[in-house]
Design an enzyme around this catalytic site. Structure first.
Site, PDB file in Angstrom:
ATOM      1  N   ASP A 168       8.194   0.262   2.599  1.00  0.00           N
ATOM      2  CA  ASP A 168       8.633  -0.081   1.248  1.00  0.00           C
ATOM      3  C   ASP A 168      10.146  -0.046   1.125  1.00  0.00           C
ATOM      4  O   ASP A 168      10.755  -0.903   0.466  1.00  0.00           O
ATOM      5  CB  ASP A 168       7.983   0.851   0.217  1.00  0.00           C
ATOM      6  N   ALA A 223       0.844  -1.197   0.000  1.00  0.00           N
ATOM      7  CA  ALA A 223       0.000   0.000   0.000  1.00  0.00           C
ATOM      8  C   ALA A 223       0.879   1.246   0.000  1.00  0.00           C
ATOM      9  O   ALA A 223       1.482   1.598   1.016  1.00  0.00           O
ATOM     10  CB  ALA A 223      -0.924  -0.010   1.213  1.00  0.00           C
ATOM     11  N   ASP A 246      13.849   3.787  -5.958  1.00  0.00           N
ATOM     12  CA  ASP A 246      12.448   3.407  -6.112  1.00  0.00           C
ATOM     13  C   ASP A 246      11.678   4.610  -6.649  1.00  0.00           C
ATOM     14  O   ASP A 246      11.576   5.644  -5.981  1.00  0.00           O
ATOM     15  CB  ASP A 246      11.875   2.954  -4.771  1.00  0.00           C
ATOM     16  N   THR A 257       6.663  25.321 -26.273  1.00  0.00           N
ATOM     17  CA  THR A 257       6.411  25.187 -24.837  1.00  0.00           C
ATOM     18  C   THR A 257       6.368  23.726 -24.394  1.00  0.00           C
ATOM     19  O   THR A 257       6.989  23.354 -23.384  1.00  0.00           O
ATOM     20  CB  THR A 257       5.086  25.885 -24.467  1.00  0.00           C
TER      21      THR A 257
END
Length: 261
Positions: free
Chosen positions: A112, A7, A132, A190
């Site tokens: 994580d 999560a 990561d 741009t």
């Protein structure tokens, strides 16, 4: 099989992992936008349909492990495991980590990042830099013993782009992609200038930070990239030694084998 749940701040990844005899094979994976208000029942309806589409029954899941950096999401994921899979989940980091967190605030290290270190150290000897690419881009250093020595937190590329577009009223919203053909860093309009600033600016950040980290470590270092956007940058930099997209899931599976199986 094991249901590994990662999560994150942007997405929740559910992976069905077959483990045993040192083998960890991801059989299926699904992701859904992170929403701490999403109930266990909502998760169950969504996940049951996806399991069925892959040809799995719900009772194929014999264990659940959860790693989260979103504390408010944890309760509903635990209820999902208990109510719909009939098992108490193992929550990564709740009872500490099997790796040393050699930093000033070990309690603040995200799940994580610790999981990435577990998996990376198991698969690669020596000193490591693990990058990561998620909501934030994290650069983590693990030494040859597997201890976490510290790292860097930088804004993720999409976060940087969102901030640029939000703050500058006349800039359009663009999608980031690797340059094809023309590699000029002098934009003629741009949109091209925005692509250059975001993409090549990010490449320069990655290469510059890794070079400084390697110089500070002072020993040979292997660089491992993970996260959904790792392959986006691989096309135009040679800084990564390897890309492992399932590194966090592999870390969850390894932790399960050590503590939950």
């Amino acid at each position: 099989m094991l249901l590994a749940i990662d999560a994150g701040n942007t997405n929740v990844v559910f992976a069905l992992v077959e483990t045993g005899a040192g083998r960890r094979e991801v059989k299926a994976r699904w992701r859904i936008a992170t929403d701490p208000r999403r109930t266990a029942d909502e998760y169950a309806v969504w996940l049951s349909q996806l399991l069925a589409l892959e040809g799995y029954e719900r009772d194929a899941v014999s264990g659940v492990i959860i790693g989260t950096v979103v504390p408010r999401a944890l309760h509903n994921l635990e209820v999902l495991s208990q109510k719909y899979f009939g098992v108490d989940p193992l929550v990564a980091g709740r009872d500490g980590w099997p790796v040393a967190l050699d930093v000033e605030e070990p309690g603040s290290v995200g799940a994580d990042r610790a999981l990435n270190i577990i998996a990376a150290h198991a698969n690669h000897p020596g000193d490591l830099i693990i990058i990561d690419f998620g909501t934030a881009a994290t650069f983590d250093v693990a030494d040859y013993t597997g201890a976490y020595k510290g790292g860097i937190i930088a804004p993720g590329i999409n976060l940087s782009l969102d901030a640029l577009v939000t703050a500058a009223a006349k800039l359009p919203r663009i999608a980031i992609e690797a340059p094809k053909g023309n590699l000029s860093v002098i934009g003629r309009n741009t949109v091209d200038q925005m692509h250059i600033g975001i993409y090549w600016g990010y490449i320069a950040m990655i290469e510059g930070l890794v070079a400084r980290m390697k110089a500070e470590i002072g020993r040979p270092v292997k660089v491992i990239a993970t996260g959904g956007l790792a392959t986006l940058f691989e096309k135009h930099t040679g800084v990564f030694d390897t890309i492992e997209p399932d590194l966090t899931i592999q870390g969850l599976a390894m932790l399960w084998e050590q503590r939950g199986a």
